[in-house]
Design an enzyme around this catalytic site. Sequence first.
Site, PDB file in Angstrom:
ATOM      1  N   GLU A  55       0.801  -1.225   0.000  1.00  0.00           N
ATOM      2  CA  GLU A  55       0.000   0.000   0.000  1.00  0.00           C
ATOM      3  C   GLU A  55       0.832   1.273   0.000  1.00  0.00           C
ATOM      4  OE1 GLU A  55      -0.416  -2.579   2.000  1.00  0.00           O
ATOM      5  OE2 GLU A  55      -2.301  -3.437   1.248  1.00  0.00           O
ATOM      6  N   HIS A 106     -14.976  -1.180   2.616  1.00  0.00           N
ATOM      7  CA  HIS A 106     -14.938  -1.959   3.853  1.00  0.00           C
ATOM      8  C   HIS A 106     -14.585  -1.081   5.061  1.00  0.00           C
ATOM      9  CE1 HIS A 106     -14.890  -4.876   0.654  1.00  0.00           C
ATOM     10  NE2 HIS A 106     -15.096  -5.869   1.492  1.00  0.00           N
TER      11      HIS A 106
END
Lengths: 309, 278
Positions: A55, A106
């Site tokens: 990430e 999410h």
Amino acid sequence: MTRLANRIAYGEALVELGRRDPKVVVLDADLAKATQTDRFRQAFPERFFNAGIAEQNLMGLAAGMAATGLIPFVSTFAVFATMRGVEQFRNSIAYPNLNVKVVATHAGIENGPDGASHQSVEDLAIMRAIPNTTVIVPSDPITTKKAVEAVAQTYGPAYIRLGRAEMPFLYAEDFQFEIGKGAQLRDGYDLTIIAVGNMVEKALLAADELAKERIRARVIDLLTVKPLDEELILKAAQETRGIITVENHSILGGLGGAICELLSERYPARVLRVGLQDRFGGCGNPELLHEELGLSVDSIIAAAHRLLK
Amino acid sequence: MTTRSVTELQDLAWELRETVLQMLHSARSGHPGGSLSSAEIMSVLYFHVLNIKPEDPKWPERDRFVMSKGHGCPTLYAALAKRGFFPTEELFKLRQNGSILPGHPDMNKTPGIDMSTGSLGQGISAAVGMALGLKYQGLSSRVYALLGCGELQEGQVWEAAMAAAHYKLDNLIAIIDYNRLQIDGTNAEVMEVEPLADKWRAFGWHVQEIDGHNVQAILDSIEQAQKVQGQPAVIIARTVKGKGVSFMENQAGWHGKAPSDEELKQALAELRQRRMQQ
């Protein structure tokens, strides 16, 4: 009532955007099926870039692509987008004011069975503290699509927070979404409930229940957490007896924090915050988790009673 | 691209060193060690290799340069001013309020800066993103990134390295200013980065190791790197931190402090002597 997950609406909106603008590219970190960027990958494989499970580099790649004039949309779960890659977002995207859109899914505790490690209850507090950054929390598929279109057309870093669950259609197709503008969904003068994301539906259900007790609650879907719709919030503070903020997030630093900051400076009013009480989420059925952790319709009703007592 | 002889490029490197020390002296803070070690590399890039237009710093087809070791920016600023991106006077406002030259590069403040950097490990990721973005847009421009050796301790560097090889970015050339020193001591003392060439090779890069103060070697290695196809290229340039100033060379203590009046005087005298002897 027909329901659709906001992330599916996001995936569809991305494909539409991709058709219109060749500068739109999409990056993901091995969660394309879950975040629904897979729809874009299928339609435009040459414009989809997987960063793998990395990430920090995901954010850096997006920054570099934006520096060449592209409009990168970056997706992964909210916890990883805003915490694993946050310093990269801060220094490589927000500080140079690059045109990167982070659309995280999410968020909150909707990712129930995966447990707290995969849930995100701090992301709003983190992202709204970063200068140059617009923060949007759509509440239904329509506002999701409109938000995606709006950030694509507005230069600068943006964070869009999406959940996992299926959402009702709260808005008509012709809803005029504007960054920084909330929507008043119910009128009322006893108190105001300001909610975002999946909690907007619960706020409306709570208002219905309160109406049976002749308590008329104004319901505002704030939609944008930064910049705040100050006019709408101040008006609610002036015209009703107090405000209840409702978010699928910690009560610290997110929607509730933002509204307390505004009101304490501009129009001190009573604010009760419904959200996670400075704790992590948990594991299990998402609806039951919402009840266990104080994010239910009943929690909102109880807050309303406390406020009016 | 300008065409310059090896002698001219070497002379320009000495001039960059002199300018950098004057800048740091007037700023009263900054990073001399890593600015001096990269002088030849920056000279070759800015006075020979990079296809850039000082009169049009945002020219879309330009080559990009990313100073991933952002603290080394004084040399970059000196080179940009010399190339005419902004007036030389600006150099002596380094790190001051309202200056266009902050302590670490800011693409929105300084003409010619392609990426804001400073937080180590992030520049190389952005360079990989640029190389991807340029390829996707069908541009033949190249991306050059300069990394520090301490910077290689950042995990993000290796995430970026993996991605560059995965996407076969032969329009990306990374150069490592391998002076083996960082704030708390040598790499070996703080956190060893060797075996370095093996690491990059294992990550799928074309690797060359050179003397980073040898202008001809830098020129040749970049030419070689430009010919590589289907993979990114890295040049591990062995350098001396504080190169050219006797009391700064190989001293970790000169990573991040400015010279005093007396030290500047002595340093400039040494640099001018070295330059004359060239």
